[in-house]
Design an enzyme around this catalytic site. Structure first.
Site, short mmCIF file in Angstrom:
data_model
loop_
_atom_site.label_atom_id
_atom_site.label_comp_id
_atom_site.label_asym_id
_atom_site.label_seq_id
_atom_site.Cartn_x
_atom_site.Cartn_y
_atom_site.Cartn_z
N PRO A 109 15.44 13.80 -6.29
CA PRO A 109 16.26 12.66 -5.90
C PRO A 109 16.36 11.56 -6.93
O PRO A 109 15.40 10.86 -7.21
CB PRO A 109 15.54 12.14 -4.66
CG PRO A 109 14.14 12.65 -4.77
CD PRO A 109 14.05 13.55 -5.93
N GLU A 110 17.53 11.37 -7.46
CA GLU A 110 17.85 10.19 -8.25
C GLU A 110 18.88 9.41 -7.42
O GLU A 110 19.13 9.74 -6.27
CB GLU A 110 18.42 10.61 -9.61
CG GLU A 110 17.49 11.51 -10.40
CD GLU A 110 18.03 11.90 -11.77
OE1 GLU A 110 18.79 11.09 -12.33
OE2 GLU A 110 17.71 12.98 -12.25
N LYS A 117 16.02 4.06 -6.21
CA LYS A 117 15.70 5.35 -5.59
C LYS A 117 15.01 5.18 -4.25
O LYS A 117 14.55 6.16 -3.65
CB LYS A 117 14.82 6.18 -6.53
CG LYS A 117 15.50 6.58 -7.83
CD LYS A 117 14.52 7.26 -8.79
CE LYS A 117 15.14 7.36 -10.18
NZ LYS A 117 14.16 7.84 -11.18
N HIS A 151 5.32 21.44 5.17
CA HIS A 151 4.86 20.18 4.59
C HIS A 151 5.46 18.95 5.25
O HIS A 151 5.64 17.93 4.62
CB HIS A 151 5.13 20.17 3.08
CG HIS A 151 4.38 21.24 2.35
ND1 HIS A 151 3.02 21.17 2.15
CD2 HIS A 151 4.78 22.42 1.83
CE1 HIS A 151 2.63 22.26 1.51
NE2 HIS A 151 3.67 23.03 1.30
N ARG A 161 4.99 18.04 -2.41
CA ARG A 161 4.11 17.50 -3.45
C ARG A 161 3.54 16.12 -3.11
O ARG A 161 2.62 15.66 -3.76
CB ARG A 161 4.89 17.43 -4.79
CG ARG A 161 5.19 18.81 -5.32
CD ARG A 161 6.01 18.74 -6.58
NE ARG A 161 5.23 18.32 -7.73
CZ ARG A 161 5.70 18.25 -8.96
NH1 ARG A 161 6.96 18.56 -9.20
NH2 ARG A 161 4.94 17.88 -9.95
N ARG A 204 9.15 13.48 -21.00
CA ARG A 204 10.12 14.13 -20.11
C ARG A 204 11.00 15.08 -20.91
O ARG A 204 11.43 14.76 -22.02
CB ARG A 204 11.02 13.08 -19.43
CG ARG A 204 10.28 11.94 -18.74
CD ARG A 204 9.42 12.42 -17.59
NE ARG A 204 10.16 13.14 -16.58
CZ ARG A 204 10.88 12.59 -15.61
NH1 ARG A 204 10.94 11.29 -15.52
NH2 ARG A 204 11.53 13.33 -14.74
#
Length: 306
Positions: A2-3, A57, A116, A135, A283
DNA sequence: CGTTGAACCTGTTTGC
DNA sequence: TGCAAACAGGTTCAAC
């Protein structure tokens, strides 16, 4: 996943599906991504979801006041009136960041939850608003009305709204690499790895160029292509790389328009040169070595001259 | 100021 | 086939 465009897609979906619903109860699983789990349990039940906003975000679920909060707010307002003017548009809020793998979506209560799923909020129409995040890089926090403004300080400009002058001021004064500046949430709020690489490819700027090395024309081009790309990505419901889906379970479409991100070894859409991958500030960064020439700055010269 | 690397955590893909 | 390493859309922090 997600950006800015993906978070905007999720926020729009939630606006359609849960606006005006009241949270009746909340159940928590793992809580290590929640600022203060007890605060969620204490403050969310009974609140109505009055608005869903995006800030960079982050998503902000604006909640109704409770009776006791309203009394407290009146008291605070009365106190502050004596000293200074009060900001009025603040509300208690649920702050949500999706991290890399977070999902926030309503489901029918009888629907089996995912492996999750860590937060279940029962809504007044029988559905559950669920947060799922393998995560757990996301973040969730209950923010009292009085703390909201403070929570949102320190963020940079809205990349969709920022004007030429402010953008240039935030970029051209800096000696950091342009890729880092685009990803820095105190410079711009909402840009992530995909859209940073896509906009640099379009503007023909190498990710390791320093902000201060960009001329006025390049900087303005970068601002424009960034806005263009973000708007188009929003229109296409974001990019689905592996598992991003919107509130209706639909994947986005913008990944089909990627020109650099994830295209290592493939041909540049402009010049057919093989797209390369390098690491900038930890990155993965994809770029065309021909269209986006590497800087020959002091960093390299100095290294060479010994 | 700015960069690097590690950490947080789980899942998937890649390479030998 | 199997197992280990590399990698993933994000952020933060210590160390230099």
């Amino acid at each position: 996943m997600p950006e800015l465009p993906e978070v905007e897609t999720v926020a729009r979906g939630l606006r359609q599906s849960i606006l005006g619903r009241r949270i009746l109860s909340i159940r928590l699983g793992k809580t290590d991504f929640i600022d203060d789990p007890a605060a969620l349990e204490q403050h969310l039940p009974g609140r109505r979801i009055d608005a869903v906003e995006r800030y960079g975000k982050f998503m902000l679920l604006r909640l109704s006041e409770t009776l006791s909060d309203e009394l407290a707010a009146e008291k605070t307002a009365a106190n502050e009136k004596r000293t200074k003017a009060v900001a009025t548009t603040t509300t208690p809020s649920l702050l949500v960041h999706l991290g890399m793998t977070g999902q926030l979506a309503p489901a029918r209560a009888e629907q089996p939850h995912q492996k999750h799923t860590h937060v279940w909020m029962t809504l007044d129409d029988g559905r559950e608003l669920r947060y799922t995040d393998p995560r757990r890089f996301g973040r969730m926090a209950y923010i009292a009305a009085a703390s909201l403004a403070g929570e949102l300080t320190g963020f940079g400009a809205d990349p969709l709204e920022v004007g030429s002058e402010e953008f240039a001021a935030r970029i051209r004064t800096r000696r950091a690499r342009i890729k880092s500046l685009l990803l820095d949430q105190t410079v711009l709020r909402g840009v992530g790895n995909i859209y940073a690489d896509e906009s640099l490819w379009r503007a023909k700027i190498h990710p390791a160029r320093l902000g201060a090395q960009l001329n006025a024309r390049q900087t303005e081009t970068l601002r424009k292509v960034l806005q263009d790309i973000l708007r188009q990505a929003i229109a296409m419901h974001g990019s689905s790389i592996s598992d991003f889906v919107d509130a209706d379970g639909e994947p986005g479409d913008y990944q089909r328009h990627h020109r650099a991100y994830g295209r290592e070894g493939k041909r540049c859409y402009r010049c057919k040169t093989s797209i390369r991958r390098t690491i900038v500030n930890g990155r993965s960064s994809y770029f065309c070595p021909k269209c986006q020439p590497a800087p020959r700055g002091p960093r390299q010269s100095r290294r060479r001259s010994r």
